[in-house]
Design an enzyme around this catalytic site. Structure first.
Site, short mmCIF file in Angstrom:
data_model
loop_
_atom_site.label_atom_id
_atom_site.label_comp_id
_atom_site.label_asym_id
_atom_site.label_seq_id
_atom_site.Cartn_x
_atom_site.Cartn_y
_atom_site.Cartn_z
N TYR A 52 0.70 -1.21 0.07
CA TYR A 52 0.14 0.17 -0.08
C TYR A 52 0.92 1.21 -0.03
O TYR A 52 0.20 2.31 -0.11
CB TYR A 52 -0.98 0.03 1.17
CG TYR A 52 -2.20 -0.84 0.80
CD1 TYR A 52 -3.20 -0.46 0.15
CD2 TYR A 52 -2.31 -2.12 1.74
CE1 TYR A 52 -4.22 -1.32 -0.35
CE2 TYR A 52 -3.49 -2.76 1.35
CZ TYR A 52 -4.34 -2.51 0.28
OH TYR A 52 -5.48 -3.26 0.06
N ASP A 103 -4.45 -35.31 5.16
CA ASP A 103 -5.25 -35.95 4.25
C ASP A 103 -4.42 -36.94 3.53
O ASP A 103 -3.32 -36.67 2.97
CB ASP A 103 -5.96 -35.06 3.23
CG ASP A 103 -6.90 -34.07 4.01
OD1 ASP A 103 -7.41 -34.71 5.05
OD2 ASP A 103 -7.10 -33.25 3.40
#
Length: 341
Positions: A132, A222
């Site tokens: 920014y 997983d």
């Protein structure tokens, strides 16, 4: 009750003793990881700027040489460290007189100037703050994130030493309290857990736990190529951050689950299993070619089993056996009987 708990974790205690013995054996062969002083960081930035000024004074177009962080050819594998950048990596040349790279050249100089001021003043900024600071120049947050890592690699300085902070995506929970360097007290009692591809802060935290406590580190992911890659990043690191391997990798990580062999051993219902996609198969083939797999034959067997069965499963698939199967049966038995690889 205490004796029952001690018996339950006897295999974990055996693993801890083994890991501690390995740590003692490896201590002498580990390179020194002394922090780079602020003054040295400033000197390294000044030398880069001096090179640019010298080129301009000679009427030459300034260039910057960035180590190539995306090439497997630039990394080597050490079982005690993980993936680390080779001593003479190939580089990418960022030219100031080339339309395709002039913007990146300007972006690098801008961020170098920001880092110089931060280090000089002993202050800190987030990568989002930097973006920014000049959104038109950077164009996207991703550009800033990548260049900060490029600069860290170019300066041969850990990213945390550049006084540029990132907002962590990982979460931590458990019976742990600690104090940050600035005196902030952190209490990790929460219902959250780590998730997703690990960012640098998450990896630093796991490495800090290992360095400080030398407790066994287990991965519960997983049973799919994506989960395996997440675990490999914690254990062996990544190509892009191989220049910081010494502070980010934890080669002692053990694969607790969910193992592809668990799916067969536990008779996980077929309707809880998911066929591998073409992308999954490509990722799995790529993982099996990684240099560190030769040192992990048990991992290799599990991945080859997944390749043969062509199915994957999420941790939540164990709920198809029983709603509390993961917490009441699967994990306690794994830790009690040593069901990790």
């Amino acid at each position: 009750m205490a004796s029952q708990a001690a018996e339950q974790f006897s295999e974990v205690d055996k693993l801890r003793v083994q890991l501690l013995n390995n740590v003692e054996d490896m201590t002498d062969c580990q390179p020194d990881d002394e922090p780079v002083s602020s003054r040295e960081i400033l000197i390294r930035i000044e030398n880069i700027i001096l090179g640019i000024v010298t080129s301009v004074s000679k009427g030459e177009a300034p260039v910057l040489a960035l180590p190539n962080r995306s090439s497997w050819a630039n990394v080597s594998f050490d079982s005690a460290i993980g993936l680390q950048m080779s001593s003479g990596p190939s580089v990418s040349i960022i030219r100031s007189d080339c339309p395709s790279s002039v913007t990146k050249f300007a972006q690098i100089l801008k961020i170098l100037s920001v880092i110089y001021r931060l280090v000089q003043r002993n202050s800190y900024a987030t990568k989002r703050d930097i973006y920014y600071n000049n959104t038109q120049l950077f164009g996207s947050q991703t550009a800033v994130d990548s260049i900060v890592d490029d600069i860290s690699c170019m300066l041969k300085v850990p990213r945390r030493s550049l006084h540029v902070l990132a907002t962590s995506k990982g979460l931590i929970a458990g019976d742990l309290r600690y104090m940050e360097e600035d005196g902030t007290r952190i209490d990790c009692h929460s219902s959250s857990a780590g998730k997703g591809v690990p960012d640098v802060n998450s990896r630093l935290m796991v490495r800090k736990l290992w360095d400080t406590l030398h407790i066994p580190i287990f991965a519960l992911v997983d049973a799919d190529p994506h989960g395996i890659e997440i675990m490999c990043i914690y254990k062996y690191g990544s190509v892009a951050m191989s220049f910081e391997a010494h502070s980010l990798t934890v080669p002692s990580v053990m694969w607790l689950g969910l193992l592809p062999s668990d799916l067969q051993r536990l008779w996980v219902p077929e309707d809880a299993l998911i066929p591998l996609t073409k992308r999954d198969e490509s990722k799995l083939s790529s993982l099996l070619k990684r240099p560190y797999l030769s040192s992990q034959p048990d991992w290799q067997k599990e991945m080859e089993l997944m390749q043969q069965t062509r199915v994957k499963a999420e941790i939540q698939s164990l709920a198809a056996i029983a709603p509390d199967f993961l917490t009441s049966i699967y994990l306690p038995n794994k830790l009690r009987y040593g069901g990790w690889v």
